[in-house]
Design an enzyme around this catalytic site. Structure first.
Site, PDB file in Angstrom:
ATOM      1  N   ASP A  90     -11.622   4.944  13.784  1.00  0.00           N
ATOM      2  CA  ASP A  90     -11.426   4.842  12.334  1.00  0.00           C
ATOM      3  C   ASP A  90     -11.847   3.479  11.792  1.00  0.00           C
ATOM      4  O   ASP A  90     -11.146   2.894  10.977  1.00  0.00           O
ATOM      5  CB  ASP A  90      -9.953   5.122  12.005  1.00  0.00           C
ATOM      6  CG  ASP A  90      -9.770   5.614  10.571  1.00  0.00           C
ATOM      7  OD1 ASP A  90     -10.775   6.026   9.944  1.00  0.00           O
ATOM      8  OD2 ASP A  90      -8.640   5.570  10.064  1.00  0.00           O
ATOM      9  N   GLY A 140       0.835  -1.200   0.000  1.00  0.00           N
ATOM     10  CA  GLY A 140       0.000   0.000   0.000  1.00  0.00           C
ATOM     11  C   GLY A 140       0.861   1.237   0.000  1.00  0.00           C
ATOM     12  O   GLY A 140       2.047   1.197   0.339  1.00  0.00           O
ATOM     13  N   LYS A 141       0.254   2.363  -0.385  1.00  0.00           N
ATOM     14  CA  LYS A 141       1.020   3.597  -0.532  1.00  0.00           C
ATOM     15  C   LYS A 141       0.078   4.767  -0.320  1.00  0.00           C
ATOM     16  O   LYS A 141      -1.087   4.709  -0.715  1.00  0.00           O
ATOM     17  CB  LYS A 141       1.571   3.638  -1.963  1.00  0.00           C
ATOM     18  CG  LYS A 141       2.652   4.652  -2.227  1.00  0.00           C
ATOM     19  CD  LYS A 141       3.145   4.420  -3.652  1.00  0.00           C
ATOM     20  CE  LYS A 141       4.255   5.354  -4.028  1.00  0.00           C
ATOM     21  NZ  LYS A 141       4.696   5.109  -5.417  1.00  0.00           N
ATOM     22  N   ASN A 150      -9.583  -0.909   6.916  1.00  0.00           N
ATOM     23  CA  ASN A 150      -8.782  -1.191   8.116  1.00  0.00           C
ATOM     24  C   ASN A 150      -9.115  -2.545   8.738  1.00  0.00           C
ATOM     25  O   ASN A 150      -8.585  -2.885   9.788  1.00  0.00           O
ATOM     26  CB  ASN A 150      -8.989  -0.095   9.170  1.00  0.00           C
ATOM     27  CG  ASN A 150      -8.269   1.190   8.799  1.00  0.00           C
ATOM     28  OD1 ASN A 150      -7.454   1.204   7.891  1.00  0.00           O
ATOM     29  ND2 ASN A 150      -8.573   2.267   9.497  1.00  0.00           N
ATOM     30  N   PHE A 160       1.456   9.575   3.796  1.00  0.00           N
ATOM     31  CA  PHE A 160       2.534   9.614   4.781  1.00  0.00           C
ATOM     32  C   PHE A 160       3.664   8.643   4.486  1.00  0.00           C
ATOM     33  O   PHE A 160       4.717   8.729   5.090  1.00  0.00           O
ATOM     34  CB  PHE A 160       1.973   9.331   6.179  1.00  0.00           C
ATOM     35  CG  PHE A 160       0.963  10.351   6.605  1.00  0.00           C
ATOM     36  CD1 PHE A 160       1.362  11.629   6.952  1.00  0.00           C
ATOM     37  CD2 PHE A 160      -0.384  10.052   6.632  1.00  0.00           C
ATOM     38  CE1 PHE A 160       0.434  12.586   7.329  1.00  0.00           C
ATOM     39  CE2 PHE A 160      -1.316  11.003   7.006  1.00  0.00           C
ATOM     40  CZ  PHE A 160      -0.904  12.273   7.355  1.00  0.00           C
ATOM     41  N   GLY A 161       3.457   7.707   3.594  1.00  0.00           N
ATOM     42  CA  GLY A 161       4.513   6.736   3.320  1.00  0.00           C
ATOM     43  C   GLY A 161       3.976   5.517   2.607  1.00  0.00           C
ATOM     44  O   GLY A 161       3.074   5.608   1.791  1.00  0.00           O
ATOM     45  N   LYS A 162       4.539   4.349   2.957  1.00  0.00           N
ATOM     46  CA  LYS A 162       4.153   3.126   2.260  1.00  0.00           C
ATOM     47  C   LYS A 162       4.186   1.938   3.210  1.00  0.00           C
ATOM     48  O   LYS A 162       4.784   2.002   4.289  1.00  0.00           O
ATOM     49  CB  LYS A 162       5.083   2.889   1.074  1.00  0.00           C
ATOM     50  CG  LYS A 162       6.546   2.776   1.455  1.00  0.00           C
ATOM     51  CD  LYS A 162       7.453   2.674   0.221  1.00  0.00           C
ATOM     52  CE  LYS A 162       7.643   4.004  -0.464  1.00  0.00           C
ATOM     53  NZ  LYS A 162       8.623   3.993  -1.543  1.00  0.00           N
TER      54      LYS A 162
END
EC number: 2.7.11.1
Length: 481
Positions: A275, A159-160, A280, A163-165
């Site tokens: 969340d 995933g990407k 998720n 904030f990052g990967k």
């Protein structure tokens, strides 16, 4: 112990965070740093009526502006564990000065008192009094064994986002597979996500539950934070539901029961998840739920100003969050209602591409059900999706027990749930730990680049500052196993 007193009180116009209208609220600023707002003026300062807004001005920042209205001021402060900005306006420059002076005075007096209680407070319904700087000091660290990026083989991108990967990795020493979340400090700091990131790390470290993702290690490089987490390769429920369109009630009941079990545990430790969404909710190789938060926005990297507008996906926001009211554990039961509605009805309960219209629907629209849905399922969803958190199923003092006792879950033995004795309705057909068939090939087909473009890698003068934000960011679960 110092007695808490009211330092200043009066009417302020507060601008909505999501729906940008101005609402009159009667605010009390107290000597302990609490800044609480009511719809009506309280008859007595110590009345027990719950406030609509509850912030802490400890370590806050203040800014004056004449936009979008004259005599406006902005407070940047801590709510729960998130740094937030709230906008107020008053009728005259003098009135604004009085409020700013009073807030600054309280903030300064709290600073002079020095650190008191534990720097991280997860209590429901009240903001943490801890400052962001204290939170950084607490950060995360129990183990001194140095873990570095060289300890892993990097196999596939999972995933990407902003904030990052997230990368599937194999630990060289043990051959075990993990999901490594790599976040760029530069972006976390720029978007005021430091408090949230440290909180996430602490929650991951301190939780032990079969349906929550476990943290194995946390470490940092000069420009990255790395979380090495349990890897669940059965894909997320968004992936599965988008292919199957709808789940049977029995399948939804199974997933719902495991989510309820995890939320009951989190709430018992004074953590509100906030969340819950299909992305998720992962499945492990056997088909059991693993709640995770990779902290990546689905939209991918964007420089747009709207990035910071939403804390959470807008379709999942509870009415009390939209109305800028203080919220508690009941937001998680709303989130459960949304995902279970999606599972059993094949669509979101409220949806519109126009966010303002979407928010109107969430706040005002009555929930509708397909004719095919059974009466117990309708009753459960209607209870979970009640607009008023106090009337919501799970919104009472017994919290998760209310949900567990609903007749939709009558056939569920909750002890069997937590012991994983129930047979999952779907077992992922994975052939190995590197089988990523249940992850989006938009990501898994990409080659892995650990070193990002120069503009992110070369931090210059930011580097020292970033180290001060994340001291002692290291952790190893092995000392607890």
């Amino acid at each position: 112990m110092n007695e808490v007193s009211v330092i200043k009180e009066g009417w302020l116009h507060k601008r909505g965070e999501y729906i940008k209208t101005w609402r009159p609220r009667y605010f009390l600023l107290k000597s302990d740093g609490s800044f609480i707002g009511y719809k009506e003026r309280p008859e007595a300062p110590d009345q027990t009526l719950p406030p609509l807004n509850n912030f802490s001005v400890a370590e806050c920042q203040l800014m004056k502006t004449e936009r979008p209205r004259p005599n406006t001021f902005v407070i940047r402060c801590l709510q729960w564990t998130t740094v937030i900005e709230r906008t107020f306006h008053v009728d005259s420059p003098d009135e604004r000065e009085e409020w700013i002076r009073a807030i600054q005075m309280v903030a300064n007096s709290l600073k002079q008192r020095g650190p008191g209680e534990d720097a991280m407070d997860y209590k429901c319904g009240s903001p943490s009094d801890s400052s962001t700087s204290e939170m950084m000091e607490v950060a995360v660290s129990k183990a001194r064994a140095k873990v570095t990026m060289n300890d892993f083989d990097y196999l596939k991108l999972l995933g990407k986002g902003t904030f990052g990967k997230v990368i599937l990795v194999r630990e060289k020493a043990t051959g075990r597979y993990y999901a490594m979340k790599i976040l760029r400090k530069e972006v976390i700091i720029a978007k005021d996500e430091v408090a949230h990131t440290v909180t996430e790390s602490r929650v991951l470290q301190n939780t032990r539950h079969p349906f929550l993702t476990a943290l194995k290690y946390a470490f940092q490089t000069h420009d990255r934070l790395c979380f090495v987490m349990e890897y669940a390769n059965g894909g997320d429920l968004f992936f599965h539901l988008s292919r199957e369109r709808v789940f049977t009630e029995d399948r939804a009941r199974f997933y719902g029961a495991e989510i309820v079990s995890a939320l009951e545990y989190l709430h018992s430790t004074d953590v509100v998840y906030r969340d819950i969404k299909l992305e998720n909710l992962m499945l492990d190789k056997d088909g059991h739920i693993k709640i995770t938060d990779f902290g990546l926005s689905k939209e991918g990297i964007s420089d747009g100003a709207t990035m910071k507008t939403f804390c959470g996906t807008p379709e999942y926001l509870a009415p009390e969050v939209l109305e800028d009211n203080d919220y508690g554990r009941a937001v998680d039961w709303w989130g459960l209602g949304v995902v279970m509605y999606e599972m059993m009805c094949g669509r979101l309960p409220f949806y519109n591409q126009d966010h303002e219209r979407l928010f109107e629907l969430i706040l005002m629209e009555e929930i509708r059900f397909p004719r095919t849905l059974g009466p117990e399922a309708k009753s459960l969803l209607a209870g979970l999706l009640k607009k008023d958190p106090k009337q919501r199923l799970g919104g009472g003092p017994s919290d998760a027990k209310e949900v567990m006792e609903h007749r939709f879950f009558l056939s569920i033995n909750w002890q069997d749930v937590v012991q994983k004795k129930l047979l999952p309705p779907f077992k992922p057909q994975v052939t190995s730990e590197v089988d990523t068939r249940y992850f989006d090939d938009e990501f898994t087909a990409q080659s892995i680049t650990i070193t990002p473009p120069d503009r992110y890698d070369s931090l210059g003068s930011l580097e020292l500052d970033q180290r001060t934000h994340f001291p002692q960011f290291s952790y190893s679960a092995s000392i607890r196993e």
